[in-house]
Design an enzyme around this catalytic site. Structure first.
Site, PDB file in Angstrom:
ATOM      1  N   ALA A 112       0.836  -1.198   0.000  1.00  0.00           N
ATOM      2  CA  ALA A 112       0.000   0.000   0.000  1.00  0.00           C
ATOM      3  C   ALA A 112       0.876   1.255   0.000  1.00  0.00           C
ATOM      4  CB  ALA A 112      -0.912   0.001   1.221  1.00  0.00           C
ATOM      5  N   GLY A 129       0.227  -5.095   1.136  1.00  0.00           N
ATOM      6  CA  GLY A 129      -0.994  -4.944   0.358  1.00  0.00           C
ATOM      7  C   GLY A 129      -0.903  -5.569  -1.017  1.00  0.00           C
ATOM      8  N   GLU A 183      -1.745  -9.108  -0.430  1.00  0.00           N
ATOM      9  CA  GLU A 183      -3.173  -9.159  -0.113  1.00  0.00           C
ATOM     10  C   GLU A 183      -4.018  -9.025  -1.375  1.00  0.00           C
ATOM     11  OE1 GLU A 183      -3.732  -7.510   4.350  1.00  0.00           O
ATOM     12  OE2 GLU A 183      -2.725  -6.106   3.008  1.00  0.00           O
ATOM     13  N   GLU A 204       4.295  -6.280   7.607  1.00  0.00           N
ATOM     14  CA  GLU A 204       3.802  -5.095   8.305  1.00  0.00           C
ATOM     15  C   GLU A 204       4.253  -4.997   9.761  1.00  0.00           C
ATOM     16  OE1 GLU A 204       0.817  -5.719   4.950  1.00  0.00           O
ATOM     17  OE2 GLU A 204       2.061  -6.954   6.263  1.00  0.00           O
TER      18      GLU A 204
END
Length: 265
Positions: A59, A100, A103, A123
């Site tokens: 992200a 992300g 994900e 993370e």
């Protein structure tokens, strides 16, 4: 941004470098998928990071707390992809699919990777937890024990290891002449004749998850002594047998870790 291989659309996304999932990138992915949703000429989609080196490094952390208006969040984009009615195959190049980015790949119906790709959810190394379904989908593919190892330890696996773990469905054989996109397009073509699998639908044994999480918790530092993030991640994994409730737990804990001093260190 896009190309095609027969009836399989190739959706390249990102900046051609690490391909972070910033607002403009998410908007472009969503836009193309919306256009192809009812297009009979498109039967399946391959999602690949622009530049051919990395899938996605994660992200865009500069957006946390300051989201791009009128654009799906990373979490909402994963739900959108997972519920898409045409096969979407993630093509993971030899670089990274992290945070992300992984994900996003977990939400796709299938995943194909290069043997040297690096996949992980790191993370906790910056004091936060996965926030777009990583704590819920990863245990369903690799098992809760391996998911705890990867998430709480921030451990990466290669594409070669990932196929053995069932994290990815296939890898590009080293001696094969076909490219990553060719292989992913082949998977996408096969997928048009099969039911669309959703990782979220893979069941987890609640008692087993509870027992494994209890054992793992004994090894963690206390939340006030540097362990806030890993304890939060474990709590999210503990909630994973019920996917919807687990996602709600993950979201709540993600924002808690992001606001916590350990997440801002």
């Amino acid at each position: 941004m896009t190309a095609s291989t027969s009836s399989v659309a190739i959706l390249e996304f990102g900046d051609g470098k690490l391909n972070p999932l910033g607002g403009l990138t998410r908007k472009a992915i969503h836009k193309h998928l919306e256009e192809w949703k009812n297009d009979p000429a498109v039967t399946a989609i391959v999602l690949v990071g622009r530049g051919g080196k990395h899938f996605c490094a994660g992200a865009d952390m500069t957006e946390f707390g300051n989201p791009t208006p009128d654009v799906l969040s990373v979490t909402d984009l994963t739900f959108y992809i997972e519920s898409y009615q045409k096969p979407i195959v993630a093509a993971i190049a030899s670089g990274v699919a992290l945070g992300g980015g992984l994900e996003l790949a977990l939400a796709c119906h299938y995943r194909v990777a290069m043997p040297t790709a690096k996949l992980g959810l790191p993370e906790v190394q910056v004091g936060v937890i996965p926030g777009a379904g990583g704590t819920q989908r990863l245990p369903r593919l690799v098992g809760v024990e391996k998911a705890i190892e990867m998430i709480l330890g921030g451990k990466q696996v290669t594409g070669q290891q990932a196929v053995a773990l069932k994290l990815v469905d296939g890898i590009v054989p080293p001696q094969q002449e076909k490219s990553l996109i060719d292989c992913a397009a082949q998977w996408a073509t096969w997928a048009t004749s099969m039911a669309l699998p959703r990782v979220r639908d893979i069941p987890l044994d609640a008692q087993h998850v509870e027992a494994v999480c209890d054992a793992a918790k004994k090894k963690l530092p206390a939340p006030d002594f540097g362990g806030f993030g890993v304890n939060a991640a474990l709590s999210a994994i503990r909630a994973s047998p019920d996917f919807q409730k687990g996602m709600e737990t993950e979201q709540e804990l993600f924002w808690e870790t992001l606001a916590h001093p350990q997440g801002q260190a």
